[in-house]
Design an enzyme around this catalytic site. Sequence first.
Site, short mmCIF file in Angstrom:
data_model
loop_
_atom_site.label_atom_id
_atom_site.label_comp_id
_atom_site.label_asym_id
_atom_site.label_seq_id
_atom_site.Cartn_x
_atom_site.Cartn_y
_atom_site.Cartn_z
N ASP A 142 0.83 -1.20 0.00
CA ASP A 142 0.00 0.00 0.00
C ASP A 142 0.86 1.24 0.00
OD1 ASP A 142 -0.17 1.30 3.10
OD2 ASP A 142 0.51 -0.77 2.97
N SER A 143 0.39 2.29 -0.68
CA SER A 143 1.03 3.59 -0.71
C SER A 143 2.48 3.46 -1.20
CB SER A 143 0.93 4.24 0.67
OG SER A 143 1.26 5.61 0.61
#
Length: 316
Positions: A142-143
């Site tokens: 994620d991210s």
Amino acid sequence: MTRQQREAVDALHRNAPVRPNPTLAERRAGFALALSRPLPDDVTAHETVLAGRPALDLTPATAAGRGRLLHFHGGGYVLGSPGTHAGFTAQLVRRAGLRATSLDYRLAPEHPFPAAVDDGLAAYRALLDGGVRPEELVLAGDSAGGGLVVATLVAARDAGLPQPAGAVVFSPWTDLTLGGQSMSTKKDADPIFTREALQAFATPYLAGQDPAQPLASPVYADLRGLPPLLVQAGSNELLLDDAVRLAGRAAADEVEVTLRVWPQVPHVFQNHFGHLDEADAALDEAARFLSTSVRAGREAEVERPLGGEGPGAGRP
């Protein structure tokens, strides 16, 4: 999927307390506290080491077969650890029925680019060398961890390693030049980030290096030969165009890619599982993609003629 849930999540982010001029240690502690979620009872965790780096193994009761997930946490390449994301990772693997190894890659400013990419590639290589078959291996992040997933896949391809069965990236940060249009068009909709806040992560990670380097900003990379990708993002985030342009680049480079943008939710909204219907639906979708990718990889390996070419060729 209710408007009330989305509004509550938005308010939670906008009203989060802000400590003035926090130290790096305080930022890391605050990030860990904000993301802390308990492990579900049906997932066990134990500390391990992968390619010389600390890591966390997560095994759900639903795990079956040899499938493995390599997970990279978010945190702008400055914050986070496998522990901060253990609850999130556990939710993903219990749905997918896969064992996961979450890597504690080196962080900036102590270890700027390309340390994280080097660690990601070393971990990927170590799993292959340890007997994990590429067709039974998937990646997720994620991210910044999503950007690291893509950079690792590119680095693995360039190193001559076989590609895994697939990868999922949640709100991936893929452009450290901060060049996406959504950096402006979503500045009022995003309840988490400002351009200045993102730059405060990019600056120590890059340490003066070119932000447009493909392994730092994989939206500018040649993505040919990468495995199937699932890209998820929320419409209320500055990094929306990082996800959209990544998917477009992948499609142009003949990569099988699915882009899913969930309306009126923020950056890595999947962290709000149990409180936001969209978060649980997105995790279910990601889990199906991962488990289906592993199953398809196994079937392709069974059907491949002895000595034939493919992602698993040359591996025991």
